[in-house]
Scaffold this motif. Structure first.
Motif, PDB file in Angstrom:
ATOM      1  N   ASN A   1       0.541  -1.092   0.182  1.00  0.00           N
ATOM      2  CA  ASN A   1       0.594   0.112   0.069  1.00  0.00           C
ATOM      3  C   ASN A   1       0.813   1.425  -0.398  1.00  0.00           C
ATOM      4  O   ASN A   1       1.605   1.866   0.897  1.00  0.00           O
ATOM      5  N   CYS A   2       0.357   2.076  -0.212  1.00  0.00           N
ATOM      6  CA  CYS A   2       0.205   3.874  -0.712  1.00  0.00           C
ATOM      7  C   CYS A   2       0.004   4.827  -0.392  1.00  0.00           C
ATOM      8  O   CYS A   2      -1.145   4.833  -1.377  1.00  0.00           O
ATOM      9  N   SER A   3      -0.156   5.515   0.564  1.00  0.00           N
ATOM     10  CA  SER A   3      -0.818   7.112  -0.109  1.00  0.00           C
ATOM     11  C   SER A   3      -0.052   8.346   0.091  1.00  0.00           C
ATOM     12  O   SER A   3       1.101   9.001  -0.043  1.00  0.00           O
ATOM     13  N   PHE A   4      -1.043   8.701  -0.678  1.00  0.00           N
ATOM     14  CA  PHE A   4      -0.739  10.147  -0.463  1.00  0.00           C
ATOM     15  C   PHE A   4      -0.852  11.549  -0.118  1.00  0.00           C
ATOM     16  O   PHE A   4      -2.061  11.593  -0.589  1.00  0.00           O
ATOM     17  N   THR A   5      -0.285  12.198   0.182  1.00  0.00           N
ATOM     18  CA  THR A   5      -1.386  13.580   1.211  1.00  0.00           C
ATOM     19  C   THR A   5      -2.396  14.291   0.117  1.00  0.00           C
ATOM     20  O   THR A   5      -3.027  14.755   0.404  1.00  0.00           O
ATOM     21  N   ASP A   6      -1.127  14.373  -1.300  1.00  0.00           N
ATOM     22  CA  ASP A   6      -1.995  15.748  -2.246  1.00  0.00           C
ATOM     23  C   ASP A   6      -2.115  15.257  -3.586  1.00  0.00           C
ATOM     24  O   ASP A   6      -1.619  14.795  -4.053  1.00  0.00           O
ATOM     25  N   SER A   7      -3.510  15.482  -3.527  1.00  0.00           N
ATOM     26  CA  SER A   7      -3.659  14.427  -4.956  1.00  0.00           C
ATOM     27  C   SER A   7      -3.285  14.929  -6.357  1.00  0.00           C
ATOM     28  O   SER A   7      -3.496  14.721  -7.746  1.00  0.00           O
ATOM     29  N   ALA A   8      -3.062  15.998  -6.479  1.00  0.00           N
ATOM     30  CA  ALA A   8      -2.027  17.430  -7.362  1.00  0.00           C
ATOM     31  C   ALA A   8      -1.009  16.606  -7.655  1.00  0.00           C
ATOM     32  O   ALA A   8      -0.002  17.106  -7.496  1.00  0.00           O
TER      33      ALA A   8
END
Lengths: 118, 112
Positions: free
Chosen positions: B22-29
């Protein structure tokens, strides 16, 4: 295509000496090159971005006088670690980007250089 | 400021298992998201690159998905093999800065 090389692959030096690492794009012209540093069991951290023919842009906390970057041609960038100290021991990885190569903004990575300062 | 997080930090599975990183990122830009493999003491090998407009990419036993709105990506490895043992890094290119931001990686061990 999109091969990036680094030289040397590893180097051991004495504290206080300077070390130069080369990054070359072998089959494309890299308008932009990046230098990353990776400490053991940590991820890659961007040190600086260099565009051919202009001064490098350094990330916050990276000393530009200690880590000299030169991007004199479209296929070569060099990183010189000046007056190296043991805390500079790390894995240095470069990447190169050409807007006409690969996906937009895609970076192609070199194999890395292991620097050990005694 | 864009931050990329990978869970779990380490994973050990028996050979043949299917697994998900799993990978998550805080800014969808973002322009794109990329999965890399790194063997000990070596450089990066690009596995899959997903453009921001895409939902998934496949290569052999690997499948990567992207949900930009929720800031998540998964890397699915089918029928794992001991040769898959490595550290897997997720990275995004921020459309605000053009910089590649890496997660801390997931170290995978596949036991024979």
């Amino acid at each position: 295509g999109a091969v990036v090389s680094q030289h040397p692959s590893w180097v051991i030096c004495k504290s206080g000496t300077s070390v130069k690492i080369e990054c070359r794009s072998l089959d494309f012209q890299a308008t932009t090159m990046f230098w990353y540093r990776q400490f053991p069991k940590q991820s890659l951290m961007l040190m600086a971005t260099s565009n051919e023919g202009s001064k490098a842009t350094y990330e916050q906390g990276v000393e530009k006088d200690k880590f000299l970057i030169n991007h004199a041609s479209l296929t070569l960038s060099t990183l010189t670690v000046t007056s190296a100290h043991p805390e500079d021991s790390s894995f240095y990885i470069c990447s190169a980007r050409d807007p006409g190569k690969g996906s937009y903004n895609e970076q192609f990575f070199g194999p890395g250089t292991r620097l050990t300062v005694l | 400021k864009q931050e990329v997080t990978q869970i779990p930090a380490a994973l050990s599975v028996p050979e043949g298992e299917n697994l998900v990183l799993n990978c998550s990122f805080t800014d969808s830009a973002i322009y794109n998201l990329q999965w890399f493999r790194q063997d000990p003491g070596k450089g990066l090998t690009s596995l899959l690159l997903i453009q921001s407009s895409q939902r998934e990419q496949t290569s052999g036993r690997l499948n990567a998905s992207l949900d930009k709105s929720s800031g998540r990506s998964t890397l699915y490895i089918a029928a794992s093999q001991p040769g898959d043992s490595a550290t897997y890094l997720c990275a995004v290119i921020s459309s605000n800065t053009g910089k590649l931001i890496f997660g801390q990686g997931t170290t995978l061990q596949v036991k024979p």
